[in-house]
Write an enzyme that holds these catalytic residues in place. Structure first.
Site, short mmCIF file in Angstrom:
data_model
loop_
_atom_site.label_atom_id
_atom_site.label_comp_id
_atom_site.label_asym_id
_atom_site.label_seq_id
_atom_site.Cartn_x
_atom_site.Cartn_y
_atom_site.Cartn_z
N GLU A 120 -39.63 -9.81 -53.22
CA GLU A 120 -39.67 -10.45 -51.94
C GLU A 120 -38.45 -11.53 -51.93
O GLU A 120 -37.67 -11.47 -52.97
CB GLU A 120 -40.86 -11.38 -51.57
CG GLU A 120 -41.36 -12.47 -52.63
CD GLU A 120 -42.58 -13.14 -52.64
OE1 GLU A 120 -42.76 -14.00 -51.80
OE2 GLU A 120 -43.43 -12.75 -53.55
N LYS A 122 -36.14 -14.40 -51.77
CA LYS A 122 -36.14 -15.99 -52.16
C LYS A 122 -35.58 -16.79 -50.84
O LYS A 122 -34.34 -16.59 -50.95
CB LYS A 122 -35.10 -15.98 -53.36
CG LYS A 122 -35.13 -17.39 -54.01
CD LYS A 122 -34.47 -17.42 -55.54
CE LYS A 122 -34.45 -18.61 -56.26
NZ LYS A 122 -34.33 -19.98 -55.37
N ASP A 124 -33.96 -19.47 -48.97
CA ASP A 124 -32.95 -20.69 -49.03
C ASP A 124 -33.25 -21.80 -48.37
O ASP A 124 -32.59 -22.15 -47.15
CB ASP A 124 -31.39 -19.99 -48.74
CG ASP A 124 -30.55 -21.30 -49.49
OD1 ASP A 124 -31.04 -22.16 -50.16
OD2 ASP A 124 -29.22 -20.83 -49.25
N TYR A 231 -45.02 -18.28 -49.51
CA TYR A 231 -44.68 -17.35 -50.86
C TYR A 231 -45.63 -17.41 -51.79
O TYR A 231 -45.59 -16.78 -52.84
CB TYR A 231 -43.37 -17.36 -51.14
CG TYR A 231 -43.11 -18.73 -51.56
CD1 TYR A 231 -43.61 -19.17 -52.80
CD2 TYR A 231 -41.92 -19.25 -50.98
CE1 TYR A 231 -42.96 -20.36 -53.12
CE2 TYR A 231 -41.27 -20.37 -51.38
CZ TYR A 231 -41.95 -21.17 -52.34
OH TYR A 231 -41.70 -22.31 -53.05
N LYS A 320 -30.62 -13.77 -58.35
CA LYS A 320 -29.72 -14.67 -57.38
C LYS A 320 -28.50 -13.79 -56.74
O LYS A 320 -27.87 -12.99 -57.56
CB LYS A 320 -29.20 -15.93 -57.79
CG LYS A 320 -30.08 -16.87 -58.38
CD LYS A 320 -30.22 -18.20 -57.37
CE LYS A 320 -29.40 -18.90 -57.60
NZ LYS A 320 -29.39 -20.34 -56.83
N CYS A 416 6.50 -33.03 -38.41
CA CYS A 416 5.22 -32.81 -37.70
C CYS A 416 5.52 -31.54 -36.73
O CYS A 416 6.69 -31.38 -36.08
CB CYS A 416 4.92 -33.74 -36.79
SG CYS A 416 3.44 -33.49 -35.57
N CYS A 419 5.42 -32.93 -32.99
CA CYS A 419 6.37 -33.74 -32.25
C CYS A 419 7.53 -33.94 -33.00
O CYS A 419 8.50 -34.34 -32.63
CB CYS A 419 5.68 -35.33 -32.13
SG CYS A 419 5.63 -35.77 -33.76
N CYS A 434 1.48 -37.68 -40.03
CA CYS A 434 2.62 -37.84 -38.97
C CYS A 434 2.78 -39.31 -38.57
O CYS A 434 1.67 -39.77 -38.07
CB CYS A 434 2.41 -36.66 -37.71
SG CYS A 434 3.46 -37.34 -36.30
N CYS A 440 2.94 -38.19 -30.27
CA CYS A 440 2.26 -37.12 -30.72
C CYS A 440 1.16 -36.74 -30.06
O CYS A 440 0.18 -37.33 -30.39
CB CYS A 440 2.35 -37.04 -32.20
SG CYS A 440 1.88 -35.64 -33.20
S1 IVH Z 1 -42.53 -18.34 -56.20
C1 IVH Z 1 -44.29 -20.08 -59.85
N1 IVH Z 1 -41.40 -17.07 -54.24
O1 IVH Z 1 -37.27 -20.71 -55.45
C2 IVH Z 1 -43.84 -19.55 -58.96
N2 IVH Z 1 -40.28 -18.90 -55.09
O2 IVH Z 1 -36.83 -21.80 -58.85
C3 IVH Z 1 -43.61 -20.19 -57.56
N3 IVH Z 1 -38.58 -19.69 -53.65
O3 IVH Z 1 -38.96 -23.64 -56.36
C4 IVH Z 1 -42.44 -19.84 -56.86
N4 IVH Z 1 -38.54 -18.32 -52.27
O4 IVH Z 1 -38.99 -23.19 -54.03
C5 IVH Z 1 -41.40 -18.12 -55.08
N5 IVH Z 1 -40.38 -15.85 -52.45
C6 IVH Z 1 -40.54 -17.07 -53.03
C7 IVH Z 1 -39.57 -17.94 -52.96
C8 IVH Z 1 -39.42 -18.92 -53.90
C9 IVH Z 1 -38.10 -19.24 -52.81
C10 IVH Z 1 -38.00 -21.00 -54.35
C11 IVH Z 1 -39.03 -22.13 -54.79
C12 IVH Z 1 -38.83 -22.23 -56.12
C13 IVH Z 1 -37.35 -21.72 -56.49
C14 IVH Z 1 -37.40 -20.96 -57.65
#
Ligand code: IVH
Length: 679
Positions: A120, A122, A124, A231, A320, A416, A419, A434, A440
């Site tokens: 899934e 991650k 941000d 999540y 990542k 500048c 001017c 400047c 200016c």
């Molecule tokens: S699972 C024990 N799923 O990423 C596992 N984490 O360092 C619980 N995060 O602190 C985390 N998307 O804040 C999980 N789909 C996702 C996520 C997710 C973002 C974050 C979460 C966690 C950090 C991982």
């Protein structure tokens, strides 16, 4: 409540419940299914009716009412709470090889088991945990250090995708975890508004989301339209959850959580890599930020077998995404002149697609930056965009430099670009300036814009175009000229008579009103280099009036808290410029505030220094500090021999008390403080 009124309130209670249920349902359809079942007006009318009833019958108001989404309650402080289940982090990597190793190790450890993975996004944003009991949201806590976080329940309730009451079946007691994100569209709108208000924009949606959850005013948080992506789900012993991660999220969706559809069950490394590959390219089409992919073992019964490392589970890993980087030809360099005269080089680039947008320009910061990368004309520059919205120049693609036929290095201009004045570079500073402030154009307009901006004189109806118009007509050359404007000069101004009777009246009225703006903001509006809002306030408090400030030496200026040698020098130079003195005199003659006024009740606390600690009943900590200052007192950060009182709220740490006792500093309560102020 007596029997009579209890019976009487029944129809009201019923109406309130019906309204709440209907509004919850409409919210759900709108935020989860993108469906509007009624008009905005109808929706607002229902919400208002419920709000009115809640005001009239506060005893019947539910803490989970959809009216809570609008916010309005103020977080006095964010209580620290211990997590029931520690919030672990994930081990993460930028390397596909390490994902392969993770998969191979997992397979080895689970030899003989039938299992799968879930992949899934991650998200941000900011991780939070939501506790639900009997289907009701009871608490929202930030991750904090994983063991202890901040209680942000009031703000969480304003996030439309966080259910306050669950639907259908649900576990009686569990925690839902997820990430609060600031969707790009909302973030952009919010940042544009900030800039229009003269506030510094946020660098990226994650910082903005994090700041939003810590806002004291929950109504402000409500306005930001944050989103919660769920999540993870966990429950105490004795409460059964589905035995796959996928199944848990599926159930959560039915309970009313926003679970993003971008989740896939994968059987092997090939499918995992395909998922990663797909989202590495497609991530920019998402409406919110993602910085990687999370891979989890789907069968939760196997989690215990795999166990934990020091701080992350062995059954999950995060891949990542690398910051996206492209190389593109540098076409030319512009030099922009700001209101302080600072000259900023900006690269014009051959348009290039990067992270979902087309990049045409990027800052080159200053002369040192250009020199450090040794940028030459015609070079190809590497541009990167990570979590940040603003693209960054990170290097020169030297492979693309034609051998032998190399073009000259970029030379910072000596004059500048607007001017023609010779630029100066102050010793110890990276920027070129400047010095021709009064001749200016961008500096003149920039200073006017700053002067009228909301946090300075707050003169409405004077945007950049209007200022250009006034400047072009020869009516305004400096900030003092604004107060000489007359009605007949304004009416009919502009090619198509942009300013009409009403506009002229409004503008003159706004200028008149600005004469009440307090001295500290007048000082800020003058736009002395390095003097921000806080610095201006400190100067105003210290010197009390403009004459004392004008007479201050550089050494005296440096005495002011937070005013360093560099600022003191700049302020002194500004104040001693005869032209600036003339402007100050004209502003004084126009009637602007030139002395510091103790606002509110006055000066009961004159000469007293307070240290504030703990949590208070009537005030947030910032409010009580402002209250002290408004009454003439001073606030210090730590206890010393000079401290008059330690103002102790609830939950004050024992060290503060000990130190106060040791130094003989009197400790007073909020109640005693109020008596002191109110007499
Ligand atoms: S699972 C024990 N799923 O990423 C596992 N984490 O360092 C619980 N995060 O602190 C985390 N998307 O804040 C999980 N789909 C996702 C996520 C997710 C973002 C974050 C979460 C966690 C950090 C991982």
């Amino acid at each position: 409540m007596d029997l009579f009124s209890a019976v009487d309130s029944e129809p009201i209670r019923h109406e309130m419940e019906q309204l709440a249920e209907r509004i919850d349902q409409l919210n759900y359809e709108y935020y989860m299914n993108d469906r509007s079942l009624v008009s905005d007006q109808e929706f607002d009318a229902m919400l208002r009716r419920l709000q009115d009833l809640e005001t009239q019958y506060p005893d019947l108001a539910s803490p989970l009412s959809p009216t809570k989404r609008v916010g309005g309650e103020v977080n006095k402080s964010f209580r620290q709470v211990e997590h029931r289940f520690p919030m672990l982090s994930l081990s993460n990597t930028y390397s596909i090889e390490e994902i392969e190793e993770f998969e191979a190790r997992t397979r080895r450890l689970l030899d003989g088991e039938v299992f799968s993975y879930t992949c899934e996004l991650k998200y941000d944003g900011v991780a939070i945990g939501l506790t639900y009991r009997h289907g009701q949201l009871v608490q929202a806590v930030t991750r904090g250090n994983g063991a202890v976080g901040d209680d942000i329940t009031l703000n969480a309730k304003t996030i439309p995708t966080i259910p306050l009451r669950l639907r259908g079946d649900y576990p009686d007691d569990f925690e839902a975890r997820g990430e609060v994100v600031f969707p790009y569209k909302e973030f952009d709108a919010f940042n544009r508004q900030r800039e229009a208000d003269g506030d510094e924009p946020f660098a990226n949606p994650r910082n903005a989301a994090s700041g939003s959850l810590k806002l004291q005013d929950s109504a402000e948080c409500a306005k930001r339209r944050l989103m919660f992506c769920m999540y993870f789900m966990m429950a105490p012993d004795g409460i059964a959850l589905p035995d796959t991660h996928y199944g848990r999220l599926d159930w959560a969706r039915q309970m009313g959580f926003k679970v993003q559809p971008y989740i896939k069950e994968c059987r092997d490394i090939t499918e995992i890599k395909a998922f990663i590959d797909h989202w590495d390219r497609a991530r920019w089409e998402l409406p919110f930020g993602t910085d990687g992919i999370v891979i989890k073992v789907n069968q939760t019964s196997l989690w215990d077998r795999l166990g934990l490392t020091a701080k992350s589970p062995r059954w999950a890993i995060a891949y990542k995404f690398k910051a996206e980087r492209v190389s593109t030809p540098l076409l030319s360099v512009d030099y922009q002149v700001g209101r302080t005269g600072k000259v900023t080089p900006v690269a014009n680039l051959a348009p290039v697609h990067l992270g979902g947008t087309t990049v045409r320009r990027a800052t080159l910061v200053n002369a040192d930056f250009i020199a450090s990368f040794d940028i030459h004309q015609g070079d190809h520059l590497f541009i990167e965009k990570g979590g940040e919205i603003i693209p960054k120049v990170v290097g020169v693609d030297t492979d693309k430099r034609t051998v032998g036929g190399e073009q000259p290095a970029i030379a910072f201009p000596r004059r500048c670009p607007v001017c023609g004045a010779e630029l100066v570079r102050v010793e110890g500073e990276a920027a070129h300036y400047c010095p021709n402030g009064d001749g200016c154009h961008p500096q003149i307009i920039g200073r006017l814009e700053h002067f009228v901006s909301r946090k300075a004189m707050n003169i409405e109806g004077l945007g950049p175009e209007r200022l250009e118009l006034l400047y072009g007509a020869g009516l305004v050359r400096n900030v003092a000229d604004l107060y000489d404007l007359r009605r007949e000069q304004l009416v009919g101004l502009g090619t198509d008579a942009t300013i009409q009777d009403k506009g002229a009246d409004n503008l003159l009225q706004a200028l008149e009103t600005s004469k009440e703006v307090p001295f500290e903001r007048v000082l800020f509006a003058l736009g002395m280099r390095y003097v921000g809002e806080v610095g201006a306030k400190k100067l105003a408090r210290y010197f009390k009036d403009i004459d004392t400030l004008l007479a201050a030496s550089e050494e005296e200026l440096a005495q002011v808290e937070d005013v360093g040698a560099v600022t003191a020098k700049a302020v002194s130079e500004w104040l001693n410029d005869p032209h600036h003195r003339a402007i100050v005199e004209r502003l004084r003659a126009a009637g602007l505030q030139m002395s510091f006024r103790q606002t509110a009740a006055g000066s009961q606390l004159e000469g007293l220094t307070f240290v504030v600690s703990g949590v208070f009943e009537r005030f947030s900590r910032d409010e009580i500090k402002a209250h002290i200052e408004q009454h003439g007192g001073k606030v210090a950060g730590s206890i010393s021999g000079k401290t008059s009182y330690l103002l102790a709220g609830e939950k004050m740490g024992p060290e503060k008390r000990k130190k106060a006792e040791k130094l003989g500093v009197k400790i007073i309560s909020e109640q005693e403080y109020m008596e002191m102020v109110e007499g």
